[in-house]
Design a protein around this motif. Structure first.
Motif, PDB file in Angstrom:
ATOM      1  N   MET A   1       0.844  -1.193   0.000  1.00 31.03           N
ATOM      2  CA  MET A   1       0.000   0.000   0.000  1.00 31.03           C
ATOM      3  C   MET A   1       0.885   1.251   0.000  1.00 31.03           C
ATOM      4  N   GLU A   2       0.690   2.119  -0.963  1.00 35.39           N
ATOM      5  CA  GLU A   2       1.551   3.287  -1.085  1.00 35.39           C
ATOM      6  C   GLU A   2       1.116   4.425  -0.175  1.00 35.39           C
ATOM      7  N   ASN A   3      -0.188   4.615   0.002  1.00 33.57           N
ATOM      8  CA  ASN A   3      -0.692   5.737   0.789  1.00 33.57           C
ATOM      9  C   ASN A   3      -0.737   5.408   2.276  1.00 33.57           C
ATOM     10  N   PRO A   4      -0.643   6.425   3.132  1.00 26.20           N
ATOM     11  CA  PRO A   4      -0.862   6.198   4.567  1.00 26.20           C
ATOM     12  C   PRO A   4      -2.315   5.839   4.826  1.00 26.20           C
ATOM     13  N   VAL A   5      -2.599   5.322   6.027  1.00 21.06           N
ATOM     14  CA  VAL A   5      -3.950   4.902   6.370  1.00 21.06           C
ATOM     15  C   VAL A   5      -4.393   5.575   7.667  1.00 21.06           C
ATOM     16  N   LEU A   6      -5.671   5.906   7.727  1.00 20.20           N
ATOM     17  CA  LEU A   6      -6.293   6.446   8.930  1.00 20.20           C
ATOM     18  C   LEU A   6      -7.192   5.352   9.486  1.00 20.20           C
ATOM     19  N   ILE A   7      -6.976   4.965  10.747  1.00 20.34           N
ATOM     20  CA  ILE A   7      -7.715   3.862  11.359  1.00 20.34           C
ATOM     21  C   ILE A   7      -8.899   4.395  12.156  1.00 20.34           C
ATOM     22  N   PHE A   8     -10.090   3.875  11.875  1.00 24.20           N
ATOM     23  CA  PHE A   8     -11.303   4.230  12.611  1.00 24.20           C
ATOM     24  C   PHE A   8     -11.508   3.200  13.711  1.00 24.20           C
ATOM     25  N   GLY A   9     -11.281   3.624  14.954  1.00 23.50           N
ATOM     26  CA  GLY A   9     -11.340   2.725  16.101  1.00 23.50           C
ATOM     27  C   GLY A   9      -9.980   2.631  16.751  1.00 23.50           C
ATOM     28  N   ALA A  10      -9.927   2.946  18.069  1.00 19.12           N
ATOM     29  CA  ALA A  10      -8.642   2.975  18.763  1.00 19.12           C
ATOM     30  C   ALA A  10      -8.612   2.025  19.952  1.00 19.12           C
ATOM     31  N   LYS A  11      -9.579   1.090  19.988  1.00 21.38           N
ATOM     32  CA  LYS A  11      -9.607   0.117  21.082  1.00 21.38           C
ATOM     33  C   LYS A  11      -9.099  -1.224  20.563  1.00 21.38           C
ATOM     34  N   ASN A  24       3.398  -4.480   8.162  1.00 20.37           N
ATOM     35  CA  ASN A  24       3.440  -4.413   6.702  1.00 20.37           C
ATOM     36  C   ASN A  24       4.095  -3.129   6.191  1.00 20.37           C
ATOM     37  N   ASN A  25       4.697  -2.366   7.111  1.00 22.98           N
ATOM     38  CA  ASN A  25       5.405  -1.132   6.760  1.00 22.98           C
ATOM     39  C   ASN A  25       4.507  -0.101   6.076  1.00 22.98           C
ATOM     40  N   VAL A  26       3.231  -0.072   6.513  1.00 23.15           N
ATOM     41  CA  VAL A  26       2.302   0.938   6.022  1.00 23.15           C
ATOM     42  C   VAL A  26       2.315   2.113   6.987  1.00 23.15           C
ATOM     43  N   VAL A  27       2.418   3.311   6.472  1.00 21.24           N
ATOM     44  CA  VAL A  27       2.413   4.505   7.314  1.00 21.24           C
ATOM     45  C   VAL A  27       1.000   4.731   7.850  1.00 21.24           C
ATOM     46  N   VAL A  28       0.866   4.860   9.167  1.00 21.72           N
ATOM     47  CA  VAL A  28      -0.421   5.136   9.802  1.00 21.72           C
ATOM     48  C   VAL A  28      -0.476   6.616  10.166  1.00 21.72           C
ATOM     49  N   TYR A  29      -1.453   7.309   9.588  1.00 29.34           N
ATOM     50  CA  TYR A  29      -1.582   8.750   9.842  1.00 29.34           C
ATOM     51  C   TYR A  29      -2.013   9.007  11.277  1.00 29.34           C
ATOM     52  N   GLY A  30      -2.888   8.160  11.802  1.00 31.83           N
ATOM     53  CA  GLY A  30      -3.395   8.302  13.151  1.00 31.83           C
ATOM     54  C   GLY A  30      -4.645   7.458  13.312  1.00 31.83           C
ATOM     55  N   ILE A  61      -9.012  11.747   3.524  1.00 34.13           N
ATOM     56  CA  ILE A  61      -9.206  10.432   2.911  1.00 34.13           C
ATOM     57  C   ILE A  61      -9.593  10.592   1.449  1.00 34.13           C
ATOM     58  N   GLY A  62      -8.910   9.860   0.609  1.00 31.80           N
ATOM     59  CA  GLY A  62      -9.176   9.946  -0.823  1.00 31.80           C
ATOM     60  C   GLY A  62      -7.958   9.486  -1.594  1.00 31.80           C
ATOM     61  N   LYS A  63      -7.476  10.336  -2.477  1.00 31.09           N
ATOM     62  CA  LYS A  63      -6.364   9.949  -3.338  1.00 31.09           C
ATOM     63  C   LYS A  63      -5.051   9.763  -2.582  1.00 31.09           C
ATOM     64  N   LYS A  64      -4.892  10.474  -1.446  1.00 34.82           N
ATOM     65  CA  LYS A  64      -3.601  10.440  -0.759  1.00 34.82           C
ATOM     66  C   LYS A  64      -3.629   9.759   0.602  1.00 34.82           C
ATOM     67  N   CYS A  65      -4.798   9.307   1.053  1.00 38.53           N
ATOM     68  CA  CYS A  65      -4.899   8.646   2.356  1.00 38.53           C
ATOM     69  C   CYS A  65      -6.011   7.603   2.300  1.00 38.53           C
ATOM     70  N   GLU A  66      -5.729   6.409   2.825  1.00 38.13           N
ATOM     71  CA  GLU A  66      -6.712   5.333   2.866  1.00 38.13           C
ATOM     72  C   GLU A  66      -7.402   5.306   4.225  1.00 38.13           C
ATOM     73  N   ALA A  67      -8.460   4.509   4.323  1.00 39.46           N
ATOM     74  CA  ALA A  67      -9.190   4.349   5.580  1.00 39.46           C
ATOM     75  C   ALA A  67      -9.346   2.873   5.895  1.00 39.46           C
ATOM     76  N   VAL A  93      -9.716  -0.121   2.963  1.00 41.47           N
ATOM     77  CA  VAL A  93      -8.745  -1.113   2.510  1.00 41.47           C
ATOM     78  C   VAL A  93      -8.782  -2.336   3.422  1.00 41.47           C
ATOM     79  N   ASN A  94      -8.091  -3.392   3.013  1.00 44.11           N
ATOM     80  CA  ASN A  94      -7.921  -4.580   3.851  1.00 44.11           C
ATOM     81  C   ASN A  94      -6.748  -4.401   4.808  1.00 44.11           C
ATOM     82  N   ALA A  95      -6.849  -5.061   5.963  1.00 46.72           N
ATOM     83  CA  ALA A  95      -5.720  -5.191   6.893  1.00 46.72           C
ATOM     84  C   ALA A  95      -5.409  -6.676   6.985  1.00 46.72           C
TER      85      ALA A  95
END
Length: 210
Positions: A1-11, A24-30, A61-67, A93-95
């Motif tokens: 995955m080239e783009n960073p990802v924003l994760i919904f849910g922090a528990k 998987n060396n994916v950048v997590v935005y937060g 979220i869009g062209k430069k960030c995944e969810a 995206v899939n995890a």
């Protein structure tokens, strides 16, 4: 995955997803979470930025960030996926854990969490936004629908069909060729040897209606 990802849910499930993306060396935005007590707290080097419907972060979220939606409760997960579809026109995206073994002949949809040591055999099919916990085995030609939750160590036999919105408890076995109807629940450790009607709850070995 080239783009960073924003994760919904922090528990719980959010931490599982975070671990998967890190491995998987994916950048997590937060991370985003609707619990105000978590806002602006740190999980390792990552920050819980705010609510899941915060426009300031959603616009990323869009062209430069995944969810990715890491919410175990099915209704909440559906609501967030629909919100992302409508407001951002994106599909989560899939995890997929780096120790999972997925056949190149399998078919995998979008927005799924596939945990450590999951095996997915040839011609098995997985829909969208489902959760397969650690050590789940899905045998050849089995079909798993959308928004399905399969507990750790469960076995889905060859040619079995798991329809949408089904819950399968940890350590359950769905025998080859069995069909589990939409919205059914299978108790932990159960052995399911015959078809389960939609909306039913079964438990035991062999599994019987509760």
């Amino acid at each position: 995955m080239e783009n960073p990802v924003l994760i919904f849910g922090a528990k719980g499930l959010g931490l599982v997803a975070l671990d998967i993306f890190q491995r998987n060396n994916v950048v997590v935005y937060g991370l985003l979470d609707d619990d105000p007590n978590l806002h602006h707290t740190q999980i390792g080097e990552y920050t819980v930025l705010g609510n899941t419907d915060d426009d300031g972060f959603l616009k990323l979220i869009g062209k430069k960030c995944e969810a990715f939606v890491a919410i175990e409760a099915r209704t909440e997960r559906k609501d967030l996926v629909e919100m992302l579809n409508e407001r951002r026109s994106v599909m989560p995206v899939n995890a997929i854990h780096d120790t999972a073994v997925i056949s190149s002949f399998a078919e995998i949809g979008h927005g799924n969490l596939i945990g450590a040591r999951v095996t997915f055999s040839p011609k098995a099919v997985l829909g969208h936004h489902s959760i397969l916990h650690t050590g789940v085995s899905v045998e050849h030609d089995a079909i798993v629908g959308n928004y399905v939750n399969i507990g750790a160590g469960s076995v889905i036999g060859s040619g079995a069909v798991i329809e949408h919105d089904v819950f399968v408890g940890s350590g359950a076995t769905i025998v080859s060729g069995v069909k589990i109807g939409k919205g059914a629940s299978i108790g932990a450790g159960s052995v399911v040897v015959e078809n389960v009607p939609a909306g039913s709850r079964v438990f035991g070995n062999p599994a019987k209606k509760v």
